[in-house]
Design a protein around this motif. Structure first.
Motif, PDB file in Angstrom:
ATOM      1  N   VAL A   5      22.166   3.434   0.443  1.00  0.00           N
ATOM      2  CA  VAL A   5      22.090   4.864   0.121  1.00  0.00           C
ATOM      3  C   VAL A   5      20.688   5.422   0.327  1.00  0.00           C
ATOM      4  CG1 VAL A   5      24.038   4.801  -1.474  1.00  0.00           C
ATOM      5  CG2 VAL A   5      21.725   4.389  -2.341  1.00  0.00           C
ATOM      6  N   GLY A   6      19.751   4.573   0.710  1.00  0.00           N
ATOM      7  CA  GLY A   6      18.389   5.020   0.971  1.00  0.00           C
ATOM      8  C   GLY A   6      17.466   3.820   1.076  1.00  0.00           C
ATOM      9  N   ILE A   7      16.225   4.081   1.409  1.00  0.00           N
ATOM     10  CA  ILE A   7      15.198   3.052   1.402  1.00  0.00           C
ATOM     11  C   ILE A   7      14.396   3.274   0.130  1.00  0.00           C
ATOM     12  CG2 ILE A   7      13.121   2.190   2.533  1.00  0.00           C
ATOM     13  CD1 ILE A   7      14.440   2.975   5.199  1.00  0.00           C
ATOM     14  N   ASP A   8      14.392   2.280  -0.743  1.00  0.00           N
ATOM     15  CA  ASP A   8      13.751   2.415  -2.041  1.00  0.00           C
ATOM     16  C   ASP A   8      12.235   2.385  -1.938  1.00  0.00           C
ATOM     17  OD1 ASP A   8      14.150   2.355  -5.076  1.00  0.00           O
ATOM     18  OD2 ASP A   8      12.723   0.730  -4.719  1.00  0.00           O
ATOM     19  N   HIS A   9      11.690   1.406  -1.215  1.00  0.00           N
ATOM     20  CA  HIS A   9      10.239   1.316  -1.103  1.00  0.00           C
ATOM     21  C   HIS A   9       9.834   0.480   0.096  1.00  0.00           C
ATOM     22  CE1 HIS A   9      11.290  -2.298  -3.444  1.00  0.00           C
ATOM     23  NE2 HIS A   9      10.221  -2.849  -2.888  1.00  0.00           N
ATOM     24  N   LEU A  10       8.582   0.629   0.449  1.00  0.00           N
ATOM     25  CA  LEU A  10       7.939  -0.133   1.508  1.00  0.00           C
ATOM     26  C   LEU A  10       6.682  -0.732   0.899  1.00  0.00           C
ATOM     27  CD1 LEU A  10       7.567  -0.766   4.609  1.00  0.00           C
ATOM     28  CD2 LEU A  10       6.205   1.311   4.688  1.00  0.00           C
ATOM     29  N   VAL A  11       6.381  -1.985   1.243  1.00  0.00           N
ATOM     30  CA  VAL A  11       5.160  -2.638   0.785  1.00  0.00           C
ATOM     31  C   VAL A  11       4.410  -3.127   2.019  1.00  0.00           C
ATOM     32  CG1 VAL A  11       4.165  -4.490  -0.599  1.00  0.00           C
ATOM     33  CG2 VAL A  11       6.324  -3.425  -1.317  1.00  0.00           C
ATOM     34  N   ILE A  12       3.132  -2.791   2.116  1.00  0.00           N
ATOM     35  CA  ILE A  12       2.314  -3.297   3.211  1.00  0.00           C
ATOM     36  C   ILE A  12       1.124  -4.054   2.634  1.00  0.00           C
ATOM     37  CG2 ILE A  12       3.008  -1.451   4.803  1.00  0.00           C
ATOM     38  CD1 ILE A  12       0.161  -0.263   4.373  1.00  0.00           C
ATOM     39  N   LYS A  13       0.615  -4.983   3.401  1.00  0.00           N
ATOM     40  CA  LYS A  13      -0.590  -5.733   3.047  1.00  0.00           C
ATOM     41  C   LYS A  13      -1.760  -5.139   3.830  1.00  0.00           C
ATOM     42  CE  LYS A  13       1.269  -8.746   0.292  1.00  0.00           C
ATOM     43  NZ  LYS A  13       0.861  -8.893  -1.095  1.00  0.00           N
ATOM     44  N   VAL A  14      -2.901  -5.044   3.173  1.00  0.00           N
ATOM     45  CA  VAL A  14      -4.078  -4.408   3.770  1.00  0.00           C
ATOM     46  C   VAL A  14      -5.271  -5.365   3.704  1.00  0.00           C
ATOM     47  CG1 VAL A  14      -3.249  -2.087   3.221  1.00  0.00           C
ATOM     48  CG2 VAL A  14      -4.711  -3.280   1.582  1.00  0.00           C
ATOM     49  N   PRO A  56      -3.432  -6.442  -1.218  1.00  0.00           N
ATOM     50  CA  PRO A  56      -4.350  -7.157  -0.326  1.00  0.00           C
ATOM     51  C   PRO A  56      -3.659  -8.315   0.397  1.00  0.00           C
ATOM     52  CG  PRO A  56      -4.796  -7.733  -2.609  1.00  0.00           C
ATOM     53  CD  PRO A  56      -3.744  -6.661  -2.628  1.00  0.00           C
ATOM     54  N   THR A  57      -4.066  -8.537   1.625  1.00  0.00           N
ATOM     55  CA  THR A  57      -3.540  -9.649   2.398  1.00  0.00           C
ATOM     56  C   THR A  57      -4.185 -10.957   1.937  1.00  0.00           C
ATOM     57  OG1 THR A  57      -3.067 -10.388   4.650  1.00  0.00           O
ATOM     58  CG2 THR A  57      -5.242  -9.492   4.266  1.00  0.00           C
ATOM     59  N   ASP A  58      -3.633 -12.063   2.371  1.00  0.00           N
ATOM     60  CA  ASP A  58      -4.220 -13.361   2.042  1.00  0.00           C
ATOM     61  C   ASP A  58      -5.329 -13.700   3.049  1.00  0.00           C
ATOM     62  OD1 ASP A  58      -2.887 -14.195   4.363  1.00  0.00           O
ATOM     63  OD2 ASP A  58      -1.345 -15.297   3.264  1.00  0.00           O
ATOM     64  N   ALA A  59      -5.956 -14.865   2.878  1.00  0.00           N
ATOM     65  CA  ALA A  59      -7.086 -15.259   3.723  1.00  0.00           C
ATOM     66  C   ALA A  59      -6.697 -15.358   5.199  1.00  0.00           C
ATOM     67  CB  ALA A  59      -7.663 -16.586   3.241  1.00  0.00           C
ATOM     68  N   GLU A  60      -5.503 -15.874   5.467  1.00  0.00           N
ATOM     69  CA  GLU A  60      -5.065 -15.993   6.865  1.00  0.00           C
ATOM     70  C   GLU A  60      -4.892 -14.618   7.492  1.00  0.00           C
ATOM     71  OE1 GLU A  60      -1.316 -17.755   9.415  1.00  0.00           O
ATOM     72  OE2 GLU A  60      -1.762 -18.665   7.464  1.00  0.00           O
ATOM     73  N   GLY A  61      -4.315 -13.687   6.728  1.00  0.00           N
ATOM     74  CA  GLY A  61      -4.170 -12.319   7.224  1.00  0.00           C
ATOM     75  C   GLY A  61      -5.513 -11.658   7.430  1.00  0.00           C
ATOM     76  N   GLN A  62      -6.460 -11.925   6.540  1.00  0.00           N
ATOM     77  CA  GLN A  62      -7.815 -11.387   6.680  1.00  0.00           C
ATOM     78  C   GLN A  62      -8.430 -11.848   8.002  1.00  0.00           C
ATOM     79  OE1 GLN A  62     -10.001  -9.482   4.873  1.00  0.00           O
ATOM     80  NE2 GLN A  62      -8.582  -9.010   3.232  1.00  0.00           N
ATOM     81  N   ALA A  63      -8.265 -13.128   8.308  1.00  0.00           N
ATOM     82  CA  ALA A  63      -8.866 -13.701   9.512  1.00  0.00           C
ATOM     83  C   ALA A  63      -8.204 -13.169  10.787  1.00  0.00           C
ATOM     84  CB  ALA A  63      -8.770 -15.226   9.470  1.00  0.00           C
ATOM     85  N   ARG A  64      -6.894 -12.984  10.743  1.00  0.00           N
ATOM     86  CA  ARG A  64      -6.156 -12.586  11.939  1.00  0.00           C
ATOM     87  C   ARG A  64      -6.176 -11.082  12.156  1.00  0.00           C
ATOM     88  NH1 ARG A  64      -1.464 -14.950  10.945  1.00  0.00           N
ATOM     89  NH2 ARG A  64      -0.545 -13.118  10.028  1.00  0.00           N
ATOM     90  N   GLY A  65      -5.980 -10.319  11.097  1.00  0.00           N
ATOM     91  CA  GLY A  65      -5.937  -8.864  11.232  1.00  0.00           C
ATOM     92  C   GLY A  65      -4.628  -8.387  11.831  1.00  0.00           C
ATOM     93  N   TYR A  66      -4.479  -7.085  11.896  1.00  0.00           N
ATOM     94  CA  TYR A  66      -3.256  -6.479  12.435  1.00  0.00           C
ATOM     95  C   TYR A  66      -3.475  -6.123  13.895  1.00  0.00           C
ATOM     96  CZ  TYR A  66       0.500  -3.205  13.345  1.00  0.00           C
ATOM     97  OH  TYR A  66       1.576  -2.571  13.895  1.00  0.00           O
ATOM     98  N   ARG A  67      -2.458  -6.331  14.704  1.00  0.00           N
ATOM     99  CA  ARG A  67      -2.498  -5.953  16.108  1.00  0.00           C
ATOM    100  C   ARG A  67      -1.201  -5.228  16.442  1.00  0.00           C
ATOM    101  NH1 ARG A  67      -0.753  -7.169  21.117  1.00  0.00           N
ATOM    102  NH2 ARG A  67       0.692  -8.741  20.366  1.00  0.00           N
ATOM    103  N   THR A  68      -1.323  -3.990  16.947  1.00  0.00           N
ATOM    104  CA  THR A  68      -0.140  -3.267  17.388  1.00  0.00           C
ATOM    105  C   THR A  68       0.548  -4.104  18.455  1.00  0.00           C
ATOM    106  OG1 THR A  68      -1.206  -1.155  16.961  1.00  0.00           O
ATOM    107  CG2 THR A  68       0.685  -1.115  18.447  1.00  0.00           C
ATOM    108  N   GLY A  69       1.822  -4.273  18.323  1.00  0.00           N
ATOM    109  CA  GLY A  69       2.582  -5.083  19.269  1.00  0.00           C
ATOM    110  C   GLY A  69       3.028  -6.400  18.675  1.00  0.00           C
ATOM    111  N   ASP A  70       2.436  -6.789  17.519  1.00  0.00           N
ATOM    112  CA  ASP A  70       2.898  -8.002  16.840  1.00  0.00           C
ATOM    113  C   ASP A  70       4.333  -7.789  16.354  1.00  0.00           C
ATOM    114  OD1 ASP A  70       0.531  -9.367  17.150  1.00  0.00           O
ATOM    115  OD2 ASP A  70      -0.189  -8.977  15.113  1.00  0.00           O
ATOM    116  N   ILE A  71       5.013  -8.873  16.089  1.00  0.00           N
ATOM    117  CA  ILE A  71       6.329  -8.798  15.471  1.00  0.00           C
ATOM    118  C   ILE A  71       6.156  -8.169  14.097  1.00  0.00           C
ATOM    119  CG2 ILE A  71       8.207 -10.157  14.472  1.00  0.00           C
ATOM    120  CD1 ILE A  71       7.713 -12.186  16.735  1.00  0.00           C
ATOM    121  N   GLY A  72       7.050  -7.281  13.744  1.00  0.00           N
ATOM    122  CA  GLY A  72       7.002  -6.654  12.424  1.00  0.00           C
ATOM    123  C   GLY A  72       6.778  -5.160  12.499  1.00  0.00           C
TER     124      GLY A  72
END
Length: 153
Positions: A5-14, A56-72
């Protein structure tokens, strides 16, 4: 049958929680959201219908960062009330120095939007679709109502 019936929430890591908290705090205040709840490792905003959380993201996410085009996550679109609201959002983003990747324009037939990036490069969108069509239907309905009241010759 089960139905969504809707999308309740979205959670992102930063990557930088304080920086993103400040960015989203200003953005959501402008968009009419209020803080829903806040914890040491998360904060969420709501407008009474939609909830959006960051943490907040974890240590691995901190090291890798976000890249447009990744899965997700590709982008998140906020449906606005009008094309004027899209233009007002774009003006706000410019005042705040936010990176606008695609300025306010009609990207599809009767689909008006502005695309911008959060501090990690996650793509966000403010959009309005169907406004011209709705105005045309309203004008047609008004025209029909006027002609119904006139006597035939």
């Amino acid at each position: 049958m089960v139905r969504v019936v809707g999308i309740d929430h979205l959670v992102i890591k930063v990557s930088d929680f304080d920086k993103s908290k400040a960015f989203y705090g200003k953005l959501f205040k402008f968009l009419g959201f209020e803080v829903l709840d806040e914890y040491a490792d998360a904060i969420g905003w709501t407008n009474g219908k939609t909830r959006y959380w960051i943490g907040p993201t974890d240590a691995e996410g901190q090291a890798r960062g976000y890249r447009t085009g990744d899965i997700g996550f590709h982008h998140y679109a906020f449906e606005l009330r009008s094309r004027k609201d899209v233009d007002d959002l774009e003006a706000f983003l410019k005042r705040e120095g936010v990176s606008i990747v695609d300025p306010a324009d009609e990207y599809y037939d009767d689909y008006y939007a502005v695309f911008f990036l959060d501090p990690d490069g996650l793509k966000l969108e403010g959009m309005k679709w169907g406004e011209r069509e709705a105005k045309a239907r309203a004008a047609e309905t008004k025209k029909e109502a006027k002609t119904k009241g006139k006597p035939k010759k």
